[in-house]
Design a protein around this motif. Sequence first.
Motif, PDB file in Angstrom:
ATOM      1  N   LEU A  62       0.736  -1.227   0.016  1.00  0.00           N
ATOM      2  CA  LEU A  62       0.092  -0.047  -0.232  1.00  0.00           C
ATOM      3  C   LEU A  62       0.925   1.264  -0.087  1.00  0.00           C
ATOM      4  O   LEU A  62       1.860   1.290   0.964  1.00  0.00           O
ATOM      5  CB  LEU A  62      -0.936  -0.128   1.332  1.00  0.00           C
ATOM      6  N   ALA A  63       0.724   2.269  -0.923  1.00  0.00           N
ATOM      7  CA  ALA A  63       1.456   3.313  -1.133  1.00  0.00           C
ATOM      8  C   ALA A  63       0.704   4.729  -0.823  1.00  0.00           C
ATOM      9  O   ALA A  63      -0.501   4.812  -1.317  1.00  0.00           O
ATOM     10  CB  ALA A  63       2.232   3.311  -2.310  1.00  0.00           C
ATOM     11  N   ASP A  64       1.271   5.578  -0.195  1.00  0.00           N
ATOM     12  CA  ASP A  64       0.497   6.822  -0.079  1.00  0.00           C
ATOM     13  C   ASP A  64       1.177   7.868  -1.262  1.00  0.00           C
ATOM     14  O   ASP A  64       2.387   8.011  -1.315  1.00  0.00           O
ATOM     15  CB  ASP A  64       0.961   7.472   1.260  1.00  0.00           C
ATOM     16  N   PRO A  65       0.380   8.297  -2.049  1.00  0.00           N
ATOM     17  CA  PRO A  65       0.826   9.265  -3.154  1.00  0.00           C
ATOM     18  C   PRO A  65       1.384  10.489  -2.511  1.00  0.00           C
ATOM     19  O   PRO A  65       1.980  11.232  -3.191  1.00  0.00           O
ATOM     20  CB  PRO A  65      -0.548   9.576  -3.863  1.00  0.00           C
ATOM     21  N   ALA A 122       2.138  -6.446  -5.709  1.00  0.00           N
ATOM     22  CA  ALA A 122       1.359  -5.663  -6.424  1.00  0.00           C
ATOM     23  C   ALA A 122       1.428  -4.408  -5.450  1.00  0.00           C
ATOM     24  O   ALA A 122       1.714  -4.401  -4.276  1.00  0.00           O
ATOM     25  CB  ALA A 122       0.168  -6.175  -6.642  1.00  0.00           C
ATOM     26  N   VAL A 123       1.374  -3.261  -6.081  1.00  0.00           N
ATOM     27  CA  VAL A 123       1.399  -1.750  -5.551  1.00  0.00           C
ATOM     28  C   VAL A 123       0.122  -1.389  -5.811  1.00  0.00           C
ATOM     29  O   VAL A 123      -0.628  -1.287  -6.955  1.00  0.00           O
ATOM     30  CB  VAL A 123       2.484  -0.990  -6.121  1.00  0.00           C
ATOM     31  N   ALA A 124      -0.384  -0.938  -4.445  1.00  0.00           N
ATOM     32  CA  ALA A 124      -1.765  -0.399  -4.536  1.00  0.00           C
ATOM     33  C   ALA A 124      -1.783   0.963  -3.962  1.00  0.00           C
ATOM     34  O   ALA A 124      -1.309   1.407  -3.060  1.00  0.00           O
ATOM     35  CB  ALA A 124      -3.069  -1.002  -3.683  1.00  0.00           C
ATOM     36  N   VAL A 125      -1.918   2.133  -4.971  1.00  0.00           N
ATOM     37  CA  VAL A 125      -1.829   3.571  -4.505  1.00  0.00           C
ATOM     38  C   VAL A 125      -3.021   4.112  -3.690  1.00  0.00           C
ATOM     39  O   VAL A 125      -4.354   3.902  -4.403  1.00  0.00           O
ATOM     40  CB  VAL A 125      -1.645   4.244  -5.805  1.00  0.00           C
ATOM     41  N   ARG A 148      -5.063   1.399  -8.272  1.00  0.00           N
ATOM     42  CA  ARG A 148      -5.383   2.523  -7.323  1.00  0.00           C
ATOM     43  C   ARG A 148      -6.490   1.853  -6.325  1.00  0.00           C
ATOM     44  O   ARG A 148      -7.336   1.026  -6.729  1.00  0.00           O
ATOM     45  CB  ARG A 148      -6.076   3.445  -8.152  1.00  0.00           C
ATOM     46  N   CYS A 149      -6.650   2.287  -5.118  1.00  0.00           N
ATOM     47  CA  CYS A 149      -7.226   1.674  -4.179  1.00  0.00           C
ATOM     48  C   CYS A 149      -7.758   2.966  -3.135  1.00  0.00           C
ATOM     49  O   CYS A 149      -6.941   3.764  -2.821  1.00  0.00           O
ATOM     50  CB  CYS A 149      -6.211   0.421  -3.727  1.00  0.00           C
ATOM     51  N   ASP A 150      -8.837   2.753  -2.492  1.00  0.00           N
ATOM     52  CA  ASP A 150      -9.222   3.437  -1.625  1.00  0.00           C
ATOM     53  C   ASP A 150      -9.503   2.517  -0.338  1.00  0.00           C
ATOM     54  O   ASP A 150     -10.329   1.626  -0.373  1.00  0.00           O
ATOM     55  CB  ASP A 150     -10.682   4.198  -1.702  1.00  0.00           C
ATOM     56  N   ALA A 151      -8.410   2.291   0.882  1.00  0.00           N
ATOM     57  CA  ALA A 151      -8.739   1.451   1.863  1.00  0.00           C
ATOM     58  C   ALA A 151      -9.834   1.556   2.537  1.00  0.00           C
ATOM     59  O   ALA A 151     -10.095   0.403   3.287  1.00  0.00           O
ATOM     60  CB  ALA A 151      -7.433   1.670   2.620  1.00  0.00           C
ATOM     61  N   ARG A 152     -10.674   2.368   2.664  1.00  0.00           N
ATOM     62  CA  ARG A 152     -11.971   2.500   3.196  1.00  0.00           C
ATOM     63  C   ARG A 152     -13.045   1.956   2.287  1.00  0.00           C
ATOM     64  O   ARG A 152     -14.300   1.638   2.690  1.00  0.00           O
ATOM     65  CB  ARG A 152     -12.460   3.869   3.342  1.00  0.00           C
TER      66      ARG A 152
END
Length: 195
Positions: free
Chosen positions: A112-115, A136-139, A167-171
């Motif tokens: 999980l990456a923080d833009p 895999a990377v999820a922004v 791209r992802c929204d963890a919520r």
Amino acid sequence: MRSSEPRYLSGGVHPVKILVTGPFAVGKTTLVGTVSEIPPLRTEEVMTQRGELVDDLVGMRGKSTTTVAIDFGRRTLPGGALALYLFGMAGQERFVPLWHDFAHGALGALVLADPRRVQDSFTAMTRLEEMGLRYAVAVNQFDDAPHHPDHEYRQAFDLDPTTPLVRCDARDHGSVLRALIALVEYLLVARQEAS
């Protein structure tokens, strides 16, 4: 999707161990809790003034707790053949020994990456590569985060062309589920190609 009654896996469901990694305060606990079909295990503790000396809280409005070991959740993928056992790893350097312990038997990882702090994700990716784990990377799409094109993220992360970037929204349950499916599809193809 979560109910108050525990769901037990039936025969024919294959368990898959997945690490959820990334830097401090990127949303790993939120991601695991959002998608877990069972009540997630959390090891969060209230941050203290002493903790502020080692955990950089610059730009972390409202951050008052931190994971001190792991988060754990389970998600059965659509179709019911695979159950992902999700281990959310604490992002601080002092927890690296746990990463090595929990990496045993893992099929791969979701980083999980923080833009807003792209460079903070490099350590997690390097650590996974050293352990030989595909990822895999999820922004994570924070509300106040800048939006960059995928090719800029791929370049910044120096990703192999086959490594998934999503791209992802963890919520958001659906968003997290799509990120996990992208990871698992990639891992299964890589495993087939290696055999």
